[in-house]
Design an enzyme around this catalytic site. Structure first.
Site, PDB file in Angstrom:
ATOM      1  CE  LYS A  22      -1.652   1.690   4.037  1.00 45.32           C
ATOM      2  NZ  LYS A  22      -1.453   3.105   4.374  1.00 45.32           N
ATOM      3  CG  ASN A  23       2.280   2.827   3.588  1.00 45.36           C
ATOM      4  OD1 ASN A  23       1.134   3.212   3.323  1.00 45.36           O
ATOM      5  ND2 ASN A  23       2.694   2.607   4.820  1.00 45.36           N
ATOM      6  CB  CYS A 120      -3.885  11.466  11.749  1.00 42.92           C
ATOM      7  SG  CYS A 120      -2.432  10.480  11.929  1.00 42.92           S
ATOM      8  NE  ARG A 125       1.465  10.490  10.239  1.00 36.15           N
ATOM      9  CZ  ARG A 125       0.964   9.572   9.427  1.00 36.15           C
ATOM     10  NH1 ARG A 125      -0.267   9.180   9.580  1.00 36.15           N
ATOM     11  NH2 ARG A 125       1.680   9.055   8.456  1.00 36.15           N
ATOM     12  CG  ASP A 311       3.358   1.361   9.569  1.00 35.10           C
ATOM     13  OD1 ASP A 311       2.990   2.218  10.393  1.00 35.10           O
ATOM     14  OD2 ASP A 311       3.589   1.635   8.373  1.00 35.10           O
ATOM     15  NE  ARG A 403      -7.237   4.959   5.202  1.00 37.99           N
ATOM     16  CZ  ARG A 403      -6.728   6.085   5.635  1.00 37.99           C
ATOM     17  NH1 ARG A 403      -7.167   6.631   6.734  1.00 37.99           N
ATOM     18  NH2 ARG A 403      -5.757   6.683   4.970  1.00 37.99           N
TER      19      ARG A 403
HETATM   20  C1  EPZ Z   1       4.941   6.677   6.520  1.00 42.25           C
HETATM   21  O1  EPZ Z   1       4.337   7.812   7.130  1.00 42.25           O
HETATM   22  C2  EPZ Z   1       3.870   5.617   6.434  1.00 42.25           C
HETATM   23  N1  EPZ Z   1       2.754   6.130   5.642  1.00 42.25           N
HETATM   24  C3  EPZ Z   1       3.383   5.241   7.824  1.00 42.25           C
HETATM   25  O2  EPZ Z   1       2.443   4.180   7.704  1.00 42.25           O
HETATM   26  C4  EPZ Z   1       4.581   4.770   8.644  1.00 42.25           C
HETATM   27  O3  EPZ Z   1       4.150   4.523   9.964  1.00 42.25           O
HETATM   28  C5  EPZ Z   1       5.664   5.843   8.662  1.00 42.25           C
HETATM   29  O4  EPZ Z   1       6.032   6.197   7.288  1.00 42.25           O
HETATM   30  C6  EPZ Z   1       6.938   5.417   9.374  1.00 42.25           C
HETATM   31  O5  EPZ Z   1       7.443   4.261   8.793  1.00 42.25           O
HETATM   32  C7  EPZ Z   1       2.790   6.084   4.319  1.00 42.25           C
HETATM   33  O6  EPZ Z   1       3.774   5.676   3.703  1.00 42.25           O
HETATM   34  C8  EPZ Z   1       1.577   6.556   3.611  1.00 42.25           C
HETATM   35  P1  EPZ Z   1       7.443   9.837   8.523  1.00 42.25           P
HETATM   36  P2  EPZ Z   1       5.067   9.220   7.071  1.00 42.25           P
HETATM   37  O7  EPZ Z   1       7.454  11.099   7.752  1.00 42.25           O
HETATM   38  O8  EPZ Z   1       5.826   9.333   5.828  1.00 42.25           O
HETATM   39  C9  EPZ Z   1       7.697  13.314  11.854  1.00 42.25           C
HETATM   40  C10 EPZ Z   1       0.336   3.116   7.904  1.00 42.25           C
HETATM   41  O9  EPZ Z   1      -0.332   2.643   8.847  1.00 42.25           O
HETATM   42  N2  EPZ Z   1       7.677  14.307  10.754  1.00 42.25           N
HETATM   43  O10 EPZ Z   1       8.567   8.886   8.350  1.00 42.25           O
HETATM   44  O11 EPZ Z   1       4.055  10.248   7.405  1.00 42.25           O
HETATM   45  C11 EPZ Z   1       6.395  12.529  11.982  1.00 42.25           C
HETATM   46  O12 EPZ Z   1       5.420  13.274  12.693  1.00 42.25           O
HETATM   47  C12 EPZ Z   1       1.067   4.441   8.044  1.00 42.25           C
HETATM   48  O13 EPZ Z   1       0.425   2.566   6.801  1.00 42.25           O
HETATM   49  C13 EPZ Z   1       7.855  15.660  11.054  1.00 42.25           C
HETATM   50  O14 EPZ Z   1       8.029  16.053  12.205  1.00 42.25           O
HETATM   51  O15 EPZ Z   1       6.066   9.071   8.312  1.00 42.25           O
HETATM   52  C14 EPZ Z   1       6.852  11.278  12.684  1.00 42.25           C
HETATM   53  O16 EPZ Z   1       6.938  11.512  14.053  1.00 42.25           O
HETATM   54  C15 EPZ Z   1       0.843   5.085   9.390  1.00 42.25           C
HETATM   55  N3  EPZ Z   1       7.848  16.554  10.004  1.00 42.25           N
HETATM   56  C16 EPZ Z   1       8.265  11.058  12.107  1.00 42.25           C
HETATM   57  O17 EPZ Z   1       8.655  12.313  11.542  1.00 42.25           O
HETATM   58  C17 EPZ Z   1       7.677  16.156   8.717  1.00 42.25           C
HETATM   59  O18 EPZ Z   1       7.671  17.024   7.816  1.00 42.25           O
HETATM   60  C18 EPZ Z   1       8.365  10.004  10.991  1.00 42.25           C
HETATM   61  O19 EPZ Z   1       7.310  10.211  10.067  1.00 42.25           O
HETATM   62  C19 EPZ Z   1       7.508  14.782   8.436  1.00 42.25           C
HETATM   63  C20 EPZ Z   1       7.519  13.878   9.471  1.00 42.25           C
END
Ligand code: EPZ
Length: 429
Positions: A22-23, A120, A125, A311, A403
């Site tokens: 999915k991702n 969320c 996030r 995840d 989803r």
């Molecule tokens: C991706 O989310 C995945 N989603 C998530 O899967 C997964 O949990 C996550 O990566 C970590 O592996 C998709 O690919 C659609 P990050 P993403 O940016 O990209 C902070 C699922 O259930 N951050 O690596 O949003 C953020 O808040 C989902 O399939 C900032 O502060 O994750 C988090 O604490 C849930 N500023 C950390 O970084 C930013 O601009 C890592 O988030 C971006 C992120």
């Protein structure tokens, strides 16, 4: 609203084919905005999230055709022209990853207006890293009334970008924009998740010049235009891990096929430490567990890849509810990702949560109950717990599962689980 009802106690035996990730799929679909040529994605999962993104891409100008190819489901996307560069609040709110259309729209059309996704249920996030990276690439960014207005009328320019910490989404978003920028972009502290390598491979097939994807330093030499390509989506490592944990919870022997065990090595090592039998093969992994023997409690922290994935944290917590001893689980990626703990407690689990740490004291038995969760992975952890609970567990708010898991009930019941979807049109109280 539909529910999933599970009667616990049945062992799982058989094979489960794993779907495309999915991702990965949703970022690959966004990549189709970068070219006027067709992008054919094979091994596509059919999920609410991919359908949803397809609808947004159609509004932006893409033609989206879902069909059955020789090797299963495929989607062909073609954006001959960007007809709108606006992603409205309603669409981005429903699926955060929709925000990733911002970079490709600016790179191709020179401007975009995309709603900020907002927080969320698993954390705040923010998207500050995405926006800083686009600014570094020369886009001017303004925020008004919950929208990001981005402009780069003369195109994007290559830049050196060093992230302060690893972000999967920001790394992917930067890649999606940098491939059409003028000159070289270097991304440091890039995420190394397999989905990054998959996106880079697809972009390369479209004509992009990318080196180092899958390592912390990625170099992109911008090209003037990208073309069409055919690309097969990598197997879903989170679905693989989820079914591995389901098999461990229920007991029995399950072979997960069409997948890559190396994508979930951190999980498999923890499962072995807990006492689960694992046999790795080239494109499959077999999980074996004698349910008469109790598993051992193990401790872990979630980390960016190749560490233990956030995840799979909820699903592993479900397994630990019946293990012998105390398991300490530290969530280091998201600040609010233990929403499943009180729901698991409804089944009889003993869990205490303090800040980013959960302590699970294994119990002898779980008992079926009504439960519901607020996100996809948390919901499936309740299904896993239900597989071993005495009596019936009913998981509400099934739309979360739809989803991100393709044919979840069918895949589990084919291996012997007593699981069914209950269609219910009555009003919720
Ligand atoms: C991706 O989310 C995945 N989603 C998530 O899967 C997964 O949990 C996550 O990566 C970590 O592996 C998709 O690919 C659609 P990050 P993403 O940016 O990209 C902070 C699922 O259930 N951050 O690596 O949003 C953020 O808040 C989902 O399939 C900032 O502060 O994750 C988090 O604490 C849930 N500023 C950390 O970084 C930013 O601009 C890592 O988030 C971006 C992120």
């Amino acid at each position: 609203m539909d529910r999933i009802a599970i009667v616990g106690g049945a062992q799982l035996n058989g094979e489960i084919p794993i779907s495309g990730a999915k991702n990965s799929a949703i970022k690959l679909m966004a990549a189709s905005l970068l070219t006027d040529q067709p992008l054919r994605l094979t091994n596509m999962p059919r999920l609410a999230d991919t359908r949803f993104l397809g609808r947004l891409l159609q509004r932006l100008g893409a033609e989206v055709v879902e069909r059955d190819g020789e090797a299963g489901a495929e989607t062909v996307l073609r954006t001959s022209e960007i007809v709108s560069a606006i992603a409205p609040y309603d669409l981005v709110r429903q699926m955060r990853a929709s925000f990733n259309v911002l970079g490709p729209l600016v790179a191709r059309a020179g401007h975009a207006k995309v709603s900020l996704p907002g927080g969320c249920t698993i954390g705040a996030r923010p998207v500050d890293l995405h926006l800083k990276a686009l600014e570094a690439l020369g886009a001017s960014i303004d925020l008004h009334e919950g929208y990001v207005y981005a402009q780069a009328p003369r195109g994007l320019k290559g830049a050196e970008i060093e992230f302060p910490f690893v972000s999967v989404g920001a790394t992917e978003h930067t890649l999606l924009a940098a491939v059409l920028a003028d000159g070289e972009t270097v991304i440091r502290k890039a995420a190394c998740e397999p989905e990054i390598g998959d996106l880079a491979e697809c972009l390369t097939a479209m004509g992009a010049q990318i080196e180092g994807a899958g390592t912390p330093t990625i170099r992109v030499k911008g090209v003037a235009r990208l073309g069409g390509a055919t690309h097969s989506v990598i197997p879903d490592r989170i679905e693989t891990g989820t079914f591995a944990l389901a098999a461990a919870m229920a007991g029995g022997e399950v072979r997960l096929t069409k997948t890559r065990s190396d994508f979930i090595e951190a999980l498999l090592l923890k499962m072995e430490e807990a006492g689960v039998g694992i046999a790795r093969a080239a494109d499959s992994v077999t999980i074996k567990r004698d349910s008469a023997k109790r598993l051992k409690a193990v401790t872990f922290d979630t980390e960016p890849y190749p560490g233990f994935p956030t995840d799979l944290q909820a699903q592993f917590m479900a397994l630990m509810t019946l293990a012998d001893g105390e398991s300490v689980i530290r969530e280091s990626i998201f600040e609010n990702r233990f929403m499943h703990a009180p729901e698991l407690a409804r089944l009889g689990a003993e869990i205490t949560v303090q800040g980013g740490e959960a302590r699970v004291t294994g119990v002898e038995k779980l008992f079926g109950a009504q439960v519901m969760a607020t996100d996809l992975r948390a919901s499936v952890s309740l299904v896993i717990a239900g597989l071993a609970a005495r009596g019936e567990t009913v998981v509400n708010r099934v739309y979360h599962l739809d989803r991100g898991f393709e044919r979840l009930e069918a895949k589990l019941s084919a291996c012997g689980a007593d699981i069914r979807r209950v269609r219910d049109n009555s009003e919720e109280l």
